[in-house]
Design a protein around this motif. Structure first.
Motif, short mmCIF file in Angstrom:
data_model
loop_
_atom_site.label_atom_id
_atom_site.label_comp_id
_atom_site.label_asym_id
_atom_site.label_seq_id
_atom_site.Cartn_x
_atom_site.Cartn_y
_atom_site.Cartn_z
N ARG A 4 0.74 -1.29 -0.01
CA ARG A 4 0.08 0.09 -0.08
C ARG A 4 0.98 1.19 -0.01
N GLY B 175 -9.30 -9.39 -6.46
CA GLY B 175 -9.50 -10.92 -5.68
C GLY B 175 -8.30 -11.82 -6.03
N SER B 176 -7.21 -11.19 -6.81
CA SER B 176 -6.26 -12.15 -7.11
C SER B 176 -4.89 -12.13 -6.43
N THR C 67 -4.60 -10.01 -3.26
CA THR C 67 -5.43 -10.47 -2.21
C THR C 67 -4.67 -11.46 -1.40
N VAL C 68 -3.99 -12.25 -2.35
CA VAL C 68 -3.16 -13.45 -1.57
C VAL C 68 -1.72 -12.67 -0.80
N LEU D 63 -2.11 -10.07 0.62
CA LEU D 63 -2.78 -9.45 1.88
C LEU D 63 -2.71 -7.74 1.62
N GLU E 111 -10.49 -7.69 -0.63
CA GLU E 111 -11.77 -6.62 0.11
C GLU E 111 -11.43 -6.29 1.32
N LYS E 112 -10.69 -7.18 2.07
CA LYS E 112 -10.72 -6.70 3.58
C LYS E 112 -9.71 -5.34 3.62
N GLN E 113 -8.80 -5.33 2.77
CA GLN E 113 -7.83 -4.01 2.76
C GLN E 113 -8.55 -2.92 2.36
N GLU F 33 -11.86 -2.45 2.71
CA GLU F 33 -12.74 -1.99 3.51
C GLU F 33 -11.94 -1.15 4.65
N GLU F 34 -10.66 -1.43 5.18
CA GLU F 34 -10.19 -0.77 5.84
C GLU F 34 -9.54 0.37 5.40
N ASN G 220 5.82 -16.49 -1.53
CA ASN G 220 5.70 -16.59 -0.19
C ASN G 220 6.60 -17.32 0.53
N ASP H 64 5.00 -17.53 6.77
CA ASP H 64 3.91 -16.70 7.03
C ASP H 64 4.02 -15.15 6.75
N CYS I 4 -5.46 -18.12 -0.72
CA CYS I 4 -4.38 -17.47 -0.07
C CYS I 4 -3.59 -18.21 0.94
N PRO J 236 -8.31 -12.04 3.81
CA PRO J 236 -8.20 -10.78 3.14
C PRO J 236 -9.21 -10.51 2.12
N ASN K 140 -12.48 -11.44 2.52
CA ASN K 140 -13.89 -11.37 3.18
C ASN K 140 -14.68 -12.46 2.55
#
Ligand code: FAD
Ligand code: SF4
Ligand code: SF4
Ligand code: SF4
Lengths: 225, 690
Positions: free
Chosen positions: A6, A28-29, A32-33, A35, A39-41, A43-44, A122, A125, B505, B541, B543
Motif C-alpha cells: 500500500r 481478488g487475485s 489478495t493473496v 494481503l 476486499e478486507k484491505q 474495507e479498511e 511466499n 507466513d 491465499c 483478506p 472477506n
C-alpha cells in the motif's frame, strides 16, 4: 504472483484531494493473496479515508468493492458499485489492474492505491520475496533455478562482482549475494560446469527495450477477431 | 436451502447469514423430538439472556418447564461434547431458564385474529395441549376437555412431586392458555358428552389426545385384593396427597421408569422394605440407569428375572408373591417373548403389591360413536393423524408407542398441522424431513478444545430425600448455568467459505488454531470440525468467510445501536470477550461506566481490524478491547490475535494522523467485574488524554 504494497496514506490523501466521492476497488487475485489489495484491505482503507476526512475536515467519502480480477473485462459485471457514480476510483490492484480499468472506464479517474513491487513467492507466513524480474529471456536453466536478474542487485550474468562479502551483497548487507547462492546450488547439483561457459550479453530487447510486450495466442485471438 | 458450495449469489438471496444454520443441524437438535434449537438457546443462556433462551425453547417445546425437570433428554445423549469431555447438561439449563422466567417471562405470540374454526381437543396432556397451542397460534379456537381436575396430563396428575412439582407444570399450562387455548377440566368425554355431540356443538374438528389412562394388571390369583394397587391409581392418589396405605413390605411388579416412581413413592410413604421385581436382568431393565441408581440409594431392592404367579393371601392379608424364574425375556428377533422355568418358584414376602407393568388406552370416549378400534387401540393413520372418522384426529400416547413428554408434544404439534390442512381443505401432507446432521467431532479437533468439567447438580442425600415428596435435585445457580452453557461448542455454527471470493491465499489455514481449513481448489472448512471461533473470518483478506450462526455485520449493527444510546459527550465502545463474564455484565445490568458502551461477545477472537475502525467511523471516540488472556479464553490464540489486531489498528490510525491511543487493549476479561471496570477506566483516561 504479483506483489504490491500500500502507498503511504499521505500520498493517497494527496492523490484524492480533488475528489469527494471515492470507490476503493479491491482485486481478488494476487494482491489478495499478499494481503494488500483484497476486499478486507479495501474495507479498511475506506474506513481510514473516512476517518481521515472527518479528522481533517475534508469533504471526502469512500466506499469499497471488489472483483475477482481487475485485469479481465468480464469481471466488471460483478461490480456492486459503479465507477460512474464516483468522482474517482482508488484501485488497490497491481498497476495492471489500475491501467486496464482506466481503459475500460475512460470517464472515471483510476488511481493507484498500491505500489506494485515485484513478482514474488511466499517465503514465510506473511512474508513475500522477489523471485523473478520478467526479463523475457529466462536463464534459470543454468543458474540452478536462482534468478540473477531479480536477485542480484546488478543483474549480473557471469558470476558475482567484487562487492560480494561473506555471502552478502554490498548493496544491502541483509541481502544474500545471489551469485554465491547460485554457486552453492550448482555445486550441490554437480553442475558447476555451467559457470565455465561465458554468457554473451543479454538481449534486453525482450525485457522492456522494444516497448509494450504482448502475448497473442493465435488459436484464440483469431476466433475472436 | 443452499446445497453444496456457497457463492456470493446464494448469499445475496439470504436475509442474514444466520439462515445458513438450516444447512445442517447439530445432533442435539436432531435428537430432540420437537427439534428445539438447542444450540441457539444455549447461546442465549451463555449470554445471560434467559428471556431470549426460553422464547427459543418455547418456539418448539410448549412443555419447557416440565421437560426441564423430567425430560429423558435425547438432546444430551446426542451432544457432540461427549467426545471432548462430557455432554452439556442441557436439561438443567432448560430447567433454570424455564423456571426463572415462569409463565409470564416468556413471549406469547397470540395472533391478533383468532376467528378460524373451533376445534375440540380431548385430553389436556402434553400432546393435547401442544396441538391446541399450535392451532391457537394459527388462528383457530381450540377448547380442551380434560377429565381430571387439573390440566397437564400425566405430568400434572401422576409423575411424583419429588421429581416434578405441580407449580412447574402450571408454568407451561398457564403460558399455553395465554395463547387463547381454553381448557375445561372435570369433563370426561364419552361419559355424557360424546364425540358426536361435540361435533354437533360446532367443533369442526376433534383431536383425541387421551393418553394411556389405565394401568395393566395380571390375571393371577388374588390380583383383586384391596392391597394390590394399579400404578396409575396409586401414583395419582399419592400426587393428590391421599397417602395410600402401603403397609410395611411393598413389592412393585415392573422394571420400567413407572415402576421406579412407584417404588420410590412407596419408600417416601414410609414402607420399611420396598422391592421391585421384574422379568429383566439389570441390563435388560427398561428404567433409566439413573432412576435405578437413585432408587437403590433410597433403599429399593431389586429382584431380577422373576415373574409373578400368584399373590399369596392368608387370613385376608397378603403375605407374599409366588414367583417363577424367567429363562429369557426377548427372543432372537429381540421381541418381548418371556419364557419361564415353572420348576423354580419362590415365595417373596410382602404385604402390598403394586402392578407397574405398563399402561393402556381407556377407549371409553368411543362409546356411542363410530370410531373404530383394533385390539384395544384406536384405529389411526400415523402419517396424517386421521382416525376412521373424517375430521377426528389423534395424537400422543393414545396412538403412539409409550414414550415421553417431549415425544407427546412432537406428536401434538404434528397433529395440529394435519388439522390445519384438513380445515383449510387441503390434502394432508406433512413434511417431516430435516437437514443433514453434522458428524461427530474428530479426535484431533476434540483434543484442542478447552476442557471444562460438566456441572454437578446439587442433590439431597438419599437419607434426607426418602422421607418426603420435596424435590431433591436443585436448580443450578447462575454462575453454574453460565459456565455450563458456555461449554456448548455451538456445533454447526462455524465458518463457511464463499467459494467465488476465495483467492486460495492460505491465510485461514495458517491462522486457524484448530487446524481446520484445507485449501484444495479454494479453502474448505468442514463443519464437523470448525469450532466457530471466527479467527479466519477476521483475517481472510478476501472477506470470503462468513459465520453461520450470526449475521456478518452483527457487531457493526450492535455498535451503532449502542452509540445511539450513549448520551452526548465522549463515547467509548468497549468490546469485551465474555467467556468469563456474568449475566449482569452481558445484559448491561451492572453499574455502567459513564460514556462507555460495553459490548460483550463470545470471544474477541471474532473482532477484526475493520470492526475496530468501523466503531470509530460510527462515531466512537475510542475503542477498548478487553480480551481473556490465552488459556482462559474459550479459543486458543485469542489473546495473541487480539493483540496483533489492536496493534495493527493503532498503526493504521497513526498513518492518517489520528492518535493510536484511540484503540486500547486490556487483557483482563477473565478477572471479574472490578478488574474489567478498572481496565476500561484506565483505557478511557488514555483515550481522552490524547
Ligand atoms: C408414572 C409416569 C412417569 C413418567 N415419567 C416421565 C418422565 O420422567 N419423563 C417423560 O418424558 N415422560 C414420562 N412419562 C411419560 C409421559 O408422561 C407421557 O409420555 C405423556 O404424558 C404422554 O402425553 P399424552 O398427552 O399423550 O397423554 P397424557 O399425559 O396421559 O394426557 C392425556 C390426558 O387425557 C385425559 N383424558 C383421558 N381420557 C379422557 C376423556 N375420555 N375425556 C377427557 N380427558 C381424558 C387424561 O386425564 C390426561 O390428562 C411418565 C409416565 C408415567 C405414567
Ligand atoms: S455442544 Fe452444543 S451444539 Fe454441540 S451437540 Fe452439544 S449441545 Fe448441541
Ligand atoms: S483466507 Fe480467505 S481467501 Fe484465503 S484461502 Fe482462506 S478463504 Fe480463501
Ligand atoms: S479459524 Fe475458527 S472459525 Fe475458522 S475454521 Fe478454524 S475453528 Fe473454524
Amino acid at each position: 504472483m504479483i506483489v504490491a504494497e500500500r502507498k503511504p496514506m499521505d500520498e493517497i490523501l494527496e492523490m484524492l484531494a480533488p475528489y469527494k466521492k471515492v470507490l476503493v476497488l479491491a482485486c481478488g487475485s494476487c494482491v489478495t493473496v499478499c494481503l494488500t489489495g483484497g476486499e478486507k484491505q479495501a474495507e479498511e482503507l475506506a474506513s481510514m479515508l473516512n476517518l481521515a476526512a472527518r479528522a481533517k475536515g475534508l469533504d471526502l467519502h469512500a466506499d469499497f468493492d471488489c472483483i475477482t480480477r481487475q485485469c479481465d473485462r468480464e469481471f466488471i459485471e460483478n461490480l456492486t458499485k459503479q465507477p460512474a457514480d464516483y468522482d474517482a476510483v482508488l484501485s488497490i490492484a497491481c498497476g495492471v489492474g489500475v491501467g486496464f480499468m482506466s481503459e475500460l472506464f475512460p470517464d472515471t479517474p483510476f488511481l493507484p492505491g498500491l505500489n506494485t513491487t515485484f513478482y514474488g513467492a511466499n517465503v514465510a507466513d506473511g512474508v513475500w520475496a522477489e523471485y523473478c524480474h520478467g526479463c523475457g529471456d529466462c536463464v534459470l536453466a543454468w543458474t540452478g533455478g536462482i534468478c540473477p536478474i531479480a536477485r542480484c542487485s546488478k543483474s549480473l550474468l557471469n558470476g558475482s562482482c567484487g562487492g560480494t562479502n561473506q555471502g552478502k551483497c554490498e548493496v544491502d548487507p541483509d541481502m544474500d549475494c545471489a551469485w554465491l547462492k547460485i554457486y552453492q546450488r550448482l555445486e550441490s547439483l554437480g553442475q558447476l560446469d555451467n559457470l565455465r561457459k561465458l554468457r554473451p550479453p543479454k538481449d534486453w530487447s525482450k525485457d522492456r527495450g522494444k516497448g509494450v510486450r504482448r502475448l497473442t495466442h493465435k488459436e484464440l485471438s483469431e476466433l475472436e477477431s | 436451502m443452499i446445497d453444496g458450495d456457497l457463492t456470493t449469489r446464494d448469499l445475496a438471496r439470504l436475509k442474514s447469514t444466520a439462515e445458513l444454520m438450516a444447512r445442517e443441524w447439530a445432533p442435539c437438535r436432531n435428537g430432540c423430538p420437537v427439534h428445539a434449537d438447542v444450540r441457539a438457546y444455549l447461546q442465549c443462556i451463555a449470554e445471560g439472556d434467559w428471556r431470549a433462551a426460553i422464547d427459543v425453547i418455547r418456539e418448539q417445546l410448549p412443555f419447557a418447564a416440565v421437560c426441564g425437570r423430567v425430560c429423558h433428554h435425547p438432546c444430551e445423549d446426542n451432544c457432540r461434547r461427549q467426545d471432548v469431555d462430557e455432554r452439556v447438561a442441557i436439561r438443567e439449563l432448560k430447567r433454570f431458564v424455564a423456571e426463572t422466567q415462569g409463565a409470564t417471562g416468556c413471549t406469547v405470540n397470540k395472533p391478533k385474529k383468532q376467528d378460524k374454526a373451533r376445534v375440540a381437543v380431548i385430553g389436556a396432556g402434553p400432546a393435547g395441549l401442544s396441538a391446541a397451542l399450535e392451532l391457537a397460534k394459527l388462528g383457530y379456537r381450540p377448547t380442551v376437555f380434560e377429565k381430571a381436575s387439573v390440566a397437564g396430563g400425566i405430568p400434572a396428575t401422576t409423575i411424583p412431586r419429588y421429581r416434578l412439582p405441580l407449580e412447574v407444570v402450571r408454568i407451561d399450562v398457564d403460558w399455553i392458555c395465554a395463547h387463547g387455548v381454553e381448557i375445561v377440566t372435570g369433563v370426561e368425554i364419552g361419559k355424557g358428552k360424546t364425540i358426536a355431540r361435540l361435533r354437533g356443538d360446532g367443533f369442526e374438528a376433534v383431536v383425541i389426545a387421551t393418553g394411556l389412562a389405565s394401568s395393566r394388571s395380571l390375571p393371577i390369583p388374588n390380583a383383586d385384593h384391596k392391597d394390590v394397587h394399579l400404578v396409575l391409581d396409586f401414583l395419582q392418589a399419592v400426587s393428590a396427597g391421599e397417602a395410600p396405605n402401603v403397609g410395611q413390605n411393598v413389592l412393585v411388579i415392573g422394571g420400567g421408569n413407572v415402576a421406579m416412581d412407584a417404588a420410590r413413592s412407596a419408600v417416601r410413604l414410609g414402607a420399611k422394605t420396598v422391592r421391585a421385581m421384574c422379568l429383566e436382568n439389570e441390563e435388560e431393565m427398561p428404567a433409566w440407569s439413573w432412576e435405578q441408581e437413585e432408587a437403590r440409594d433410597e433403599g429399593v431392592e431389586f429382584i431380577h428375572r422373576r415373574g409373578p404367579v400368584e399373590i399369596i393371601v392368608k387370613d385376608g392379608k397378603i403375605v407374599g408373591m409366588k414367583a417363577r424364574r424367567v429363562t429369557r425375556v426377548f427372543n432372537e428377533q429381540k421381541k418381548f417373548d418371556p419364557q419361564y422355568d415353572d420348576s423354580d418358584v419362590i415365595d417373596v414376602a410382602c404385604d402390598t403389591v403394586i402392578f407397574a407393568i405398563g399402561q393402556m388406552a381407556d377407549l371409553g370416549f368411543i362409546e356411542g360413536g363410530e370410531l373404530a378400534a383394533e385390539r384395544g387401540r384406536l384405529t389411526y393413520t400415523a402419517a396424517t393423524h386421521e382416525t376412521s372418522v373424517a375430521g377426528v384426529f389423534a395424537c400422543g400416547e393414545i396412538v403412539t408407542p409409550p414414550g415421553s413428554v417431549v415425544e407427546a408434544c412432537a406428536s401434538g404439534r404434528r397433529c395440529a398441522k394435519a388439522v390445519d390442512q384438513f380445515l383449510s381443505g387441503k390434502s394432508i401432507q406433512i413434511d417431516d424431513s430435516t437437514p443433514p446432521v453434522i458428524d461427530t467431532i474428530p479426535e484431533a479437533t476434540a483434543e484442542k478444545v478447552l476442557k471444562v468439567d460438566r456441572v454437578t447438580v446439587p442433590t439431597d442425600a438419599a437419607e434426607k430425600r426418602k422421607t418426603n415428596f420435596e424435590q431433591f435435585e436443585h436448580t443450578l445457580d447462575e454462575a453454574a448455568v453460565l459456565r455450563e452453557a458456555r461449554r456448548c461448542m455451538g456445533c454447526g455454527g462455524g465458518a463457511e467459505v464463499i467459494v467465488d471470493k476465495c483467492a486460495a491465499c492460505l491465510t485461514c489455514l495458517r491462522v486457524c488454531p484448530f487446524d481446520i481449513p484445507v485449501v484444495t481448489d479454494v479453502a474448505r472448512i468442514e463443519s464437523d470440525k470448525c469450532q466457530a471461533c471466527g479467527i479466519c473470518i477476521a483475517e481472510c483478506p478476501a472477506n470470503a468467510i462468513v459465520p453461520r450462526s450470526r449475521a456478518v455485520d452483527e457487531l457493526v449493527r450492535r455498535t451503532a445501536a449502542a452509540l445511539a444510546k450513549t448520551p452526548k459527550g465522549k463515547k467509548i465502545i468497549a468490546y469485551i470477550g465474555g467467556f468469563r463474564c456474568t449475566a449482569d455484565e452481558w445484559m448491561g445490568r451492572s453499574e455502567p461506566i459513564p460514556g462507555v458502551a460495553e459490548l460483550y461477545h463470545a470471544s474477541t477472537s471474532r473482532l477484526g481490524v475493520p470492526e475496530l475502525l468501523h466503531a470509530l467511523e460510527a462515531g466512537a471516540d475510542g475503542v477498548v478491547v478487553v480480551s481473556c488472556p490465552d488459556g482462559t479464553d474459550r479459543y486458543p490464540t485469542t489473546a495473541t490475535r487480539t493483540k496483533k489486531r489492536v496493534e495493527q489498528a493503532r498503526e493504521l490510525l497513526g498513518e492518517i494522523g489520528l492518535s493510536p491511543e484511540k484503540v486500547q487493549l486490556a487483557e483482563t476479561a477473565d478477572k471479574g467485574r472490578d478488574a474489567v471496570r478498572e481496565a476500561i477506566r484506565e483505557a478511557v483516561v488514555k483515550i481522552t488524554e490524547e
